[in-house]
Structures are given as structure tokens and as C-alpha cells.
Design a protein around this motif. Structure first.
Motif, PDB file in Angstrom:
ATOM      1  N   LEU A   1       0.701  -1.080   0.137  1.00  0.00           N
ATOM      2  CA  LEU A   1       0.025  -0.179  -0.173  1.00  0.00           C
ATOM      3  C   LEU A   1       0.952   1.187   0.452  1.00  0.00           C
ATOM      4  N   ALA A   2       2.181   1.140   0.639  1.00  0.00           N
ATOM      5  CA  ALA A   2       3.099   2.323   0.535  1.00  0.00           C
ATOM      6  C   ALA A   2       3.204   2.911  -0.521  1.00  0.00           C
ATOM      7  N   GLU A   3       3.697   1.807  -1.666  1.00  0.00           N
ATOM      8  CA  GLU A   3       3.878   2.362  -3.113  1.00  0.00           C
ATOM      9  C   GLU A   3       2.863   2.627  -3.545  1.00  0.00           C
ATOM     10  N   LEU A   4       1.972   2.197  -2.903  1.00  0.00           N
ATOM     11  CA  LEU A   4       0.325   2.099  -4.379  1.00  0.00           C
ATOM     12  C   LEU A   4       0.254   4.306  -3.929  1.00  0.00           C
ATOM     13  N   LEU A   5       0.362   4.088  -2.308  1.00  0.00           N
ATOM     14  CA  LEU A   5      -0.568   5.882  -2.350  1.00  0.00           C
ATOM     15  C   LEU A   5       0.713   6.934  -3.116  1.00  0.00           C
ATOM     16  N   GLU A   6       2.102   6.411  -2.970  1.00  0.00           N
ATOM     17  CA  GLU A   6       3.338   7.118  -3.027  1.00  0.00           C
ATOM     18  C   GLU A   6       3.047   7.424  -5.418  1.00  0.00           C
ATOM     19  N   ASN A   7       1.536   6.633  -5.547  1.00  0.00           N
ATOM     20  CA  ASN A   7       1.853   7.004  -6.210  1.00  0.00           C
ATOM     21  C   ASN A   7       0.309   7.491  -7.002  1.00  0.00           C
ATOM     22  N   ALA A   8      -0.303   8.167  -6.562  1.00  0.00           N
ATOM     23  CA  ALA A   8      -1.645   8.151  -5.884  1.00  0.00           C
ATOM     24  C   ALA A   8      -1.341   9.468  -6.910  1.00  0.00           C
ATOM     25  N   SER A   9      -2.623   9.909  -7.537  1.00  0.00           N
ATOM     26  CA  SER A   9      -2.843  10.723  -8.516  1.00  0.00           C
ATOM     27  C   SER A   9      -3.920  12.102  -8.223  1.00  0.00           C
ATOM     28  N   ILE A  10      -4.866  11.681  -6.981  1.00  0.00           N
ATOM     29  CA  ILE A  10      -5.906  12.240  -6.609  1.00  0.00           C
ATOM     30  C   ILE A  10      -5.764  12.176  -4.893  1.00  0.00           C
TER      31      ILE A  10
ATOM     32  N   VAL B   1      -9.138   8.910  -2.420  1.00  0.00           N
ATOM     33  CA  VAL B   1      -8.945   7.271  -2.416  1.00  0.00           C
ATOM     34  C   VAL B   1      -9.146   7.823  -1.319  1.00  0.00           C
ATOM     35  N   TRP B   2     -10.238   6.348  -0.357  1.00  0.00           N
ATOM     36  CA  TRP B   2      -9.981   6.160   0.990  1.00  0.00           C
ATOM     37  C   TRP B   2      -9.691   5.417   1.106  1.00  0.00           C
ATOM     38  N   LEU B   3      -8.603   5.583   2.301  1.00  0.00           N
ATOM     39  CA  LEU B   3      -8.233   4.011   3.066  1.00  0.00           C
ATOM     40  C   LEU B   3      -8.980   4.471   4.992  1.00  0.00           C
ATOM     41  N   PHE B   4      -8.995   3.210   4.946  1.00  0.00           N
ATOM     42  CA  PHE B   4      -9.347   2.383   6.125  1.00  0.00           C
ATOM     43  C   PHE B   4      -8.802   1.308   6.453  1.00  0.00           C
ATOM     44  N   GLY B   5      -8.419   1.093   7.733  1.00  0.00           N
ATOM     45  CA  GLY B   5      -7.602   0.523   8.714  1.00  0.00           C
ATOM     46  C   GLY B   5      -7.805  -0.736   9.562  1.00  0.00           C
ATOM     47  N   HIS B   6      -7.588  -1.400  10.663  1.00  0.00           N
ATOM     48  CA  HIS B   6      -7.927  -2.278  11.448  1.00  0.00           C
ATOM     49  C   HIS B   6      -8.274  -2.292  12.711  1.00  0.00           C
ATOM     50  N   GLU B   7      -9.539  -2.890  12.715  1.00  0.00           N
ATOM     51  CA  GLU B   7     -11.011  -1.840  13.044  1.00  0.00           C
ATOM     52  C   GLU B   7     -10.561  -2.112  14.794  1.00  0.00           C
ATOM     53  N   GLY B   8      -9.012  -2.533  15.152  1.00  0.00           N
ATOM     54  CA  GLY B   8      -9.036  -1.975  16.346  1.00  0.00           C
ATOM     55  C   GLY B   8      -7.783  -0.836  16.399  1.00  0.00           C
ATOM     56  N   GLN B   9      -6.608  -0.888  15.480  1.00  0.00           N
ATOM     57  CA  GLN B   9      -5.437  -0.695  15.301  1.00  0.00           C
ATOM     58  C   GLN B   9      -6.029   0.603  14.718  1.00  0.00           C
ATOM     59  N   GLY B  10      -6.523   0.754  13.451  1.00  0.00           N
ATOM     60  CA  GLY B  10      -6.944   1.995  13.397  1.00  0.00           C
ATOM     61  C   GLY B  10      -6.134   1.064  11.231  1.00  0.00           C
ATOM     62  N   VAL B  11      -5.837   2.617  11.020  1.00  0.00           N
ATOM     63  CA  VAL B  11      -4.706   2.173   9.868  1.00  0.00           C
ATOM     64  C   VAL B  11      -3.165   2.806  10.396  1.00  0.00           C
ATOM     65  N   SER B  12      -2.169   1.999  10.022  1.00  0.00           N
ATOM     66  CA  SER B  12      -1.499   2.201  10.793  1.00  0.00           C
ATOM     67  C   SER B  12      -0.204   3.415  10.038  1.00  0.00           C
ATOM     68  N   PRO B  13       0.719   3.741  11.325  1.00  0.00           N
ATOM     69  CA  PRO B  13       1.249   5.127  11.537  1.00  0.00           C
ATOM     70  C   PRO B  13       1.637   5.981   9.738  1.00  0.00           C
ATOM     71  N   GLU B  14       3.185   4.822   9.216  1.00  0.00           N
ATOM     72  CA  GLU B  14       3.044   4.563   7.676  1.00  0.00           C
ATOM     73  C   GLU B  14       1.802   5.509   6.795  1.00  0.00           C
ATOM     74  N   LEU B  15       1.156   4.339   7.190  1.00  0.00           N
ATOM     75  CA  LEU B  15       0.299   4.502   5.905  1.00  0.00           C
ATOM     76  C   LEU B  15      -0.748   6.355   6.319  1.00  0.00           C
ATOM     77  N   MET B  16      -1.114   6.250   7.564  1.00  0.00           N
ATOM     78  CA  MET B  16      -2.062   8.500   7.994  1.00  0.00           C
ATOM     79  C   MET B  16      -1.182   9.049   7.358  1.00  0.00           C
ATOM     80  N   ALA B  17       0.633   8.907   7.853  1.00  0.00           N
ATOM     81  CA  ALA B  17       1.029  10.002   7.185  1.00  0.00           C
ATOM     82  C   ALA B  17       1.294  10.130   5.114  1.00  0.00           C
ATOM     83  N   MET B  18       0.891   9.170   4.821  1.00  0.00           N
ATOM     84  CA  MET B  18       0.560   9.672   3.187  1.00  0.00           C
ATOM     85  C   MET B  18      -0.786  10.253   2.526  1.00  0.00           C
TER      86      MET B  18
END
Length: 264
Positions: free
Chosen positions: A177-186, A209-226
Motif C-alpha cells: 500500500l505504501a508504494e500504491l499511495l505514493e503513486n496516487a494522483s488524486i 482514495v478512501w483509506l481504512f484500517g484495522h478494526e482496533g488499531q486503525g490505519v498504520s502510522p506510515e500509511l496515515m502519514a501518506m
């Protein structure tokens, strides 16, 4: 139509392995569609299965008979099982005994995120995943990207919760997902309880692009920063957070509402 009556039959053993092992499904690149609704949805959107399995007691069910008549004319292998053997394959209680064996769709990963999509980070619950797929399809979103560690999108439980939505979507699994989000044009939007910007104050009239994460922990900090932006869904303070599938549905259909308003 071939009849199998023994649990020791090699083909039946193969079906049983697929029905009881997510690892076997992934390794074989196949999955099982359990029930008339899923089989009808697959036939409508994708055509013929690799194989059809029917319980003896369902042979004369009107919907089953119609499906069998159609696929047998087109030389699809059909297997009839005694009800007891069929029930050992099925996870649906009191359902109509019909099952398709299909190749698991594997669309080619796009080079960039350029249309409204859903990105799921380590989502665990099959019911939540199926509900999100169903809402995404209903809202006209076509691409869903699942991280390594997210529940198997083509497992029987997820497919039952999706109610045929799978066949309207491009589902990509085991994605970096990190590589994917790096290439987001929206814009990439993530929900958060630590922001004041609500989805109702956010311009969703264009693709996001809608980003959702783990039921308890949510989106990882790395992806949330993106994420380009974090948004919140207003709710009563007594409730800590919404179920992720409910949150996703609210977000998707607020986007639909804004897009319909813009077109009018």
C-alpha cells in the motif's frame, strides 16, 4: 452430470480441501461460490464457472434447475452430491445446495491511483470486508486494494457478506500500500477521530482514495502519514468510534450525494 457418493473420491477430497482451507484456495487460484444468489451474480457478470456442484436434494429447485440447464448446454462439468456430502462443503445453513468452482479473478494492478478507490490496511473481519465491498460497489467505486494481512477477499465468509459485489469490483490483494499511495494522483482521505474537518465539510465531488484500517488499531502510522487529508464523521461523544464498515458506507455515500448534487 457426474454423481459422486464417496467421501474418498479424489475430486470430492479436492472440493473439501478448497472448502475448508483458505491457503488451499490461494494456492489453487480458485474459490467457491456457495448459494444460488452468488452463482447467478457470477453468471450474469462473468459467465461460466469451471465446475458446478449441486446437492441431490436441490436438483429440482426451480432456480437451480434453470442454472444447470444453461451451463450443461455449454459443457460445464456438473457434479451431483448426496446432501450429506454437500453439507460438509457448505458453510450456509439451510441454503439451497448449489455451488460454483471458479478461478479467482486477478486483475492487473494499475500504475497509478487515478479514480475513486478503496484502500484497506490490515482489515481483519470477513464480515466487515464483505460489507465494505458491498457498499463500494453500491456507490459506484470499482477498485479495492487490500494489504498483506487483510482478510482474504475471496473467502466464503467475505463473499457471503458481499452479496455479489465482488463481481462488480476490481479487487487487488497482497498489495504494497505504501508504494500504491505514493503513486496516487488524486487525494487520499483517511478517517480520524483526531481531526475537526468532517466529511460533510470536505469536497468529495471529485475522485478520491478512501483509506481504512484495522478494526482496533486503525490505519498504520506510515500509511496515515501518506494521507492528503484526515476527516471525521460527527457522532455522539458517548460512542468512541463507528464500526469500520459503517464508517466506510457513510463516506462512500456522502461522496455519491455530493457528486449527484454537482451533476444536478
Amino acid at each position: 452430470m457426474k454423481s459422486i457418493t464417496s467421501r474418498d473420491n479424489p475430486l470430492y477430497k479436492e472440493f473439501k480441501h478448497l472448502a475448508t482451507s483458505a491457503q488451499a484456495l490461494r494456492k489453487a487460484g480458485r474459490t467457491l461460490l456457495d448459494g444460488v444468489h452468488l452463482c447467478q451474480a457470477y453468471s450474469q457478470h462473468h459467465g461460466l464457472p469451471q465446475c458446478c456442484i449441486v446437492a441431490e436434494g436441490s436438483l429440482h429447485h426451480p432456480e437451480v434447475a434453470a442454472i444447470l440447464a444453461n451451463i450443461e448446454q455449454q459443457a460445464v462439468q456438473c457434479i451431483c452430491l448426496p446432501d450429506a456430502l454437500y453439507k460438509a462443503l457448505s458453510q450456509v445453513e439451510h441454503g439451497v445446495g448449489l455451488m460454483f468452482v471458479i478461478a479467482t479473478p486477478a486483475p492487473q494492478l494499475p500504475a497509478t491511483l487515478a479514480v475513486s478507490s478503496v484502500v484497506l490496511d490490515n482489515l481483519q473481519d470477513p464480515g466487515n470486508l464483505g460489507s465494505i465491498l458491498r457498499s463500494a460497489a453500491g456507490a459506484g467505486i470499482r477498485n479495492v486494494f487490500c494489504s498483506i494481512g487483510t482478510a482474504s477477499a475471496w473467502s466464503p465468509k467475505v463473499m457471503r457478506a458481499g452479496m455479489g459485489a465482488h463481481f462488480l469490483l476490481n479487487i487487488f490483494e497482497n498489495v504494497n500500500l505504501a508504494e500504491l499511495l505514493e503513486n496516487a494522483s488524486i487525494p487520499v482521505l483517511a478517517t480520524s477521530s483526531h481531526t475537526k474537518q468532517t466529511i460533510y465539510q470536505t469536497d468529495l465531488s471529485k475522485d478520491v482514495v478512501w483509506l481504512f484500517g484495522h478494526e482496533g488499531q486503525g490505519v498504520s502510522p506510515e500509511l496515515m502519514a501518506m494521507a492528503s487529508q484526515t476527516v471525521t464523521i460527527p457522532q455522539q461523544a458517548a460512542i468512541e468510534s463507528l464500526n469500520v464498515a459503517a464508517s466506510a458506507a457513510i463516506c462512500f455515500f456522502e461522496q455519491v450525494r455530493q457528486q449527484l448534487g454537482k451533476s444536478n
